[in-house]
Design a protein around this motif. Structure first.
Motif, PDB file in Angstrom:
ATOM      1  N   MET A 149      15.263  45.257   1.574  1.00 32.58           N
ATOM      2  CA  MET A 149      15.010  43.891   2.025  1.00 32.58           C
ATOM      3  C   MET A 149      14.680  42.980   0.840  1.00 32.58           C
ATOM      4  N   TYR A 150      13.873  43.484  -0.076  1.00 31.53           N
ATOM      5  CA  TYR A 150      13.520  42.708  -1.264  1.00 31.53           C
ATOM      6  C   TYR A 150      14.775  42.340  -2.051  1.00 31.53           C
ATOM      7  N   HIS A 151      15.626  43.321  -2.286  1.00 34.91           N
ATOM      8  CA  HIS A 151      16.862  43.083  -3.031  1.00 34.91           C
ATOM      9  C   HIS A 151      17.744  42.060  -2.334  1.00 34.91           C
ATOM     10  N   ARG A 152      17.860  42.179  -1.024  1.00 32.74           N
ATOM     11  CA  ARG A 152      18.774  41.289  -0.289  1.00 32.74           C
ATOM     12  C   ARG A 152      18.243  39.865  -0.199  1.00 32.74           C
ATOM     13  N   THR A 153      16.957  39.706   0.027  1.00 33.87           N
ATOM     14  CA  THR A 153      16.408  38.352   0.086  1.00 33.87           C
ATOM     15  C   THR A 153      16.432  37.688  -1.295  1.00 33.87           C
ATOM     16  N   LYS A 154      16.365  38.491  -2.326  1.00 33.45           N
ATOM     17  CA  LYS A 154      16.382  37.968  -3.686  1.00 33.45           C
ATOM     18  C   LYS A 154      17.788  37.587  -4.140  1.00 33.45           C
ATOM     19  N   ASN A 155      18.787  38.382  -3.749  1.00 31.34           N
ATOM     20  CA  ASN A 155      20.102  38.282  -4.383  1.00 31.34           C
ATOM     21  C   ASN A 155      21.248  37.842  -3.484  1.00 31.34           C
ATOM     22  N   TYR A 156      21.028  37.734  -2.184  1.00 31.93           N
ATOM     23  CA  TYR A 156      22.126  37.392  -1.282  1.00 31.93           C
ATOM     24  C   TYR A 156      21.874  36.055  -0.601  1.00 31.93           C
ATOM     25  N   THR A 157      22.923  35.475  -0.029  1.00 34.53           N
ATOM     26  CA  THR A 157      22.794  34.200   0.660  1.00 34.53           C
ATOM     27  C   THR A 157      22.088  34.406   2.002  1.00 34.53           C
ATOM     28  N   PRO A 158      21.487  33.344   2.572  1.00 35.91           N
ATOM     29  CA  PRO A 158      20.841  33.475   3.889  1.00 35.91           C
ATOM     30  C   PRO A 158      21.794  33.993   4.970  1.00 35.91           C
ATOM     31  N   LYS A 159      23.052  33.571   4.929  1.00 36.07           N
ATOM     32  CA  LYS A 159      23.995  34.028   5.952  1.00 36.07           C
ATOM     33  C   LYS A 159      24.426  35.473   5.711  1.00 36.07           C
ATOM     34  N   GLN A 160      24.430  35.912   4.468  1.00 33.74           N
ATOM     35  CA  GLN A 160      24.659  37.332   4.207  1.00 33.74           C
ATOM     36  C   GLN A 160      23.522  38.170   4.782  1.00 33.74           C
ATOM     37  N   PRO A 200      30.463  28.869   3.662  1.00 33.99           N
ATOM     38  CA  PRO A 200      29.267  29.726   3.634  1.00 33.99           C
ATOM     39  C   PRO A 200      29.256  30.793   4.711  1.00 33.99           C
ATOM     40  N   ASP A 201      30.004  30.597   5.809  1.00 35.02           N
ATOM     41  CA  ASP A 201      30.000  31.569   6.906  1.00 35.02           C
ATOM     42  C   ASP A 201      30.696  32.868   6.541  1.00 35.02           C
ATOM     43  N   ILE A 202      31.409  32.907   5.423  1.00 39.31           N
ATOM     44  CA  ILE A 202      31.970  34.177   4.950  1.00 39.31           C
ATOM     45  C   ILE A 202      30.847  35.168   4.689  1.00 39.31           C
ATOM     46  N   GLY A 203      29.650  34.637   4.412  1.00 49.08           N
ATOM     47  CA  GLY A 203      28.495  35.508   4.209  1.00 49.08           C
ATOM     48  C   GLY A 203      28.155  36.359   5.414  1.00 49.08           C
ATOM     49  N   TYR A 204      28.529  35.919   6.605  1.00 55.43           N
ATOM     50  CA  TYR A 204      28.278  36.724   7.796  1.00 55.43           C
ATOM     51  C   TYR A 204      29.040  38.049   7.761  1.00 55.43           C
ATOM     52  N   VAL A 205      30.159  38.080   7.027  1.00 58.75           N
ATOM     53  CA  VAL A 205      31.022  39.264   7.081  1.00 58.75           C
ATOM     54  C   VAL A 205      31.174  39.983   5.747  1.00 58.75           C
ATOM     55  N   GLU A 206      30.821  39.341   4.649  1.00 61.78           N
ATOM     56  CA  GLU A 206      31.002  40.001   3.348  1.00 61.78           C
ATOM     57  C   GLU A 206      29.665  40.402   2.754  1.00 61.78           C
ATOM     58  N   ASP A 207      29.541  41.682   2.451  1.00 53.48           N
ATOM     59  CA  ASP A 207      28.312  42.235   1.883  1.00 53.48           C
ATOM     60  C   ASP A 207      28.571  42.565   0.414  1.00 53.48           C
TER      61      ASP A 207
END
Length: 494
Positions: free
Chosen positions: A435-446, A71-78
């Motif tokens: 922000m709406y798009h990202r909270t809806k569609n991305y992982t918490p770590k992303q 899951p930590d890949i989310g820190y670096v992949e957008d």
């Protein structure tokens, strides 16, 4: 299709018995260069996996079971390839080791760059990551659910080999700040590791085998428009000259003026080779207009268009040829401005979606709709693309099918719109729509990774140069964005 069985990383099939699974795969691929390989752990339900595989008519596929790898890949992949819907076949480069299906040609072309790898999970994910960007279609099939993760050192190594070096330090910063850990040994071990490369002949892999063609091919065109009568007429004339004509063109004309009337007289006054459904409304907004137009369509395929594009006479025939070959249910075209040249030569999985330059099957359109929370803002097309993936489809970019986007200087949907947060003393950062798009569609770590990179990126743009004062201001701006993004969602449901 050649089967290769393993147990705990050791092959247990025929001549490959006793070899490490990576060695066995390379040997098997060398001996069977024209076949797909189905590689699986002996306890896996192979029939369930094979039953979900799509029609395979080229060599550029790479399937695996579900696994998040780390899951930590989310820190670096957008990207949209990490927040995976486990209930559908989902487009992603992430791989599991329980069962995979890939063509021997892809494996053989990776001999020089990957054959020395010992970690099977790492090897699969490296091939997936690098091959996807070159045009191999990567998917997870959720018949077997794994939670096998790379070790911390392997995670740092993976980031160093597959992303820009700066992302290693973003990963480290996220671990320090949000997880209170400092993996210094892993960091030191990967400093001198070189970037991983993969050279493949993607055009050979993407060569289609002819299969049954689309019968009774029919399509409707949906076009929202506002204040661009001349541009719209040119679009209609281009469609009128197509070798395969649309069934109907649905035009949603918008004008917010209370006493305004239509200025599209030519729609009724001139002869067209297709039916035109024209609806006039005083309610503006691209999301509503496209949803309304799609609701009025009836054909099996829908062409989503802008009102300021130009196409050649063979545009529709090129679309038909591509969907016959690829069996894609959603295709985004190359949308070029004047003077631009398309650099991409092969098709590939697309991380976005073009709301004014795409072709979707009715199955897709009935599973998705443009999110009204993003009306008058930005991001509705990217969000629509995420809906497509979560519904079990994929967005394929076809660069050989091109249209000219004129970017008309008048009319359109991007007229200034006053949002309530524009009067706040502390303006939201990022915009509430993003922000709406990202909270809806991305992982918490992303979301955390995005927050960290945004914090670093915009430091130079703010007048506040005191780091502590800037940090406090940024926290307020981020909180404002979260607040208003939640308001967008609430208001959209009213």
């Amino acid at each position: 299709m050649i089967s290769l069985v393993h147990h705990k990383g050791i092959a247990i099939t025929g001549n490959y018995d006793g070899l490490s699974i990576i060695e066995a795969i390379y040997k098997c691929a060398h001996e069977n260069p024209d076949n797909y390989l189905l590689v699986y752990e002996k306890t896996v339900d192979v029939d369930a996996f094979k039953a979900v595989l799509p029609e395979i008519n080229h060599r550029a596929y790479f399937f695996s079971n579900y696994n998040n790898s780390h899951p930590d890949i989310g820190y670096v992949e957008d990207s949209p390839f990490l927040n995976i819907n486990k209930k559908v076949t989902y487009p992603t480069w992430l791989k599991g080791t329980a069962i995979v299906c890939m063509h021997a040609n892809l494996i053989n072309e990776s001999v020089l760059s990957h054959s020395n790898q010992k970690n099977y999970l790492y090897w699969l994910n490296s091939l997936g990551k690098l091959s996807q960007t070159r045009g191999v279609l990567n998917y997870q099939i959720p018949t077997t659910i794994q939670n096998e993760e790379l070790e911390t050192y392997e995670l740092y190594k993976f980031v160093k080999q597959h992303y820009r070096t700066r992302w290693v330090f973003i990963l480290l910063l996220c671990h320090l700040w949000y997880e209170q850990r400092f993996p210094v040994i892993s960091l030191m071990r990967i400093i001198f590791i070189k970037k991983s490369l993969l050279k493949i002949d993607i055009h050979e892999l993407q060569t289609f085998k002819k299969v049954q063609t689309e019968s009774n091919f029919e399509y409707d065109v949906v076009i929202p428009t506002m204040g661009r009568a001349g541009y719209l007429k040119d679009v209609l004339l281009d469609l009128n000259r197509q070798k395969i004509l649309p069934n109907k063109v649905i035009v949603i004309e918008q004008n917010a003026g209370g006493h305004a009337t239509s200025n599209l007289g030519f729609v009724k006054d001139e002869q067209w080779n297709f039916e035109i459904v024209h609806e006039f409304t005083h309610i503006t907004g691209a999301c509503r207009a496209r949803n309304r137009a799609i609701a009025l369509s009836s054909a099996n395929w829908i062409l989503l268009f802008d009102d300021d594009v130009r196409i050649k006479n063979d545009f529709s025939t090129r679309i038909l040829d591509f969907i016959n070959d690829s069996k894609a249910k959603c295709v985004t075209f190359s949308c070029l401005q004047k003077g631009e040249i398309e650099k991409q030569s092969n098709y590939l999985q697309w991380p976005a979606f073009g709301s004014g330059c795409s072709f979707v099957h009715r199955e897709v359109a009935e599973s998705c709709e443009f999110d009204m929370a993003l009306e008058h803002g930005y991001g509705e097309d990217v969000d629509y693309g995420m809906q497509i993936r979560n519904a079990g489809y994929d967005v394929i970019f076809a660069p050989q099918i091109q249209l000219l986007h004129l970017k008309a200087p008048v009319g359109g949907f991007r007229k200034p719109y006053v949002f309530p947060w524009q009067e706040d003393a502390v303006l939201p950062k990022p915009s509430p729509q993003i922000m709406y798009h990202r909270t809806k569609n991305y992982t918490p770590k992303q979301l955390i990774g995005y927050k960290v990179t945004l914090f670093i990126k915009f430091y130079k743009d703010y007048s506040i140069k005191n780091p502590i004062a800037y940090y406090k201001y940024f926290k307020k701006a981020w909180s404002k964005s979260l607040y208003w993004s939640q308001k967008l969602a609430q208001d959209a449901t009213v």
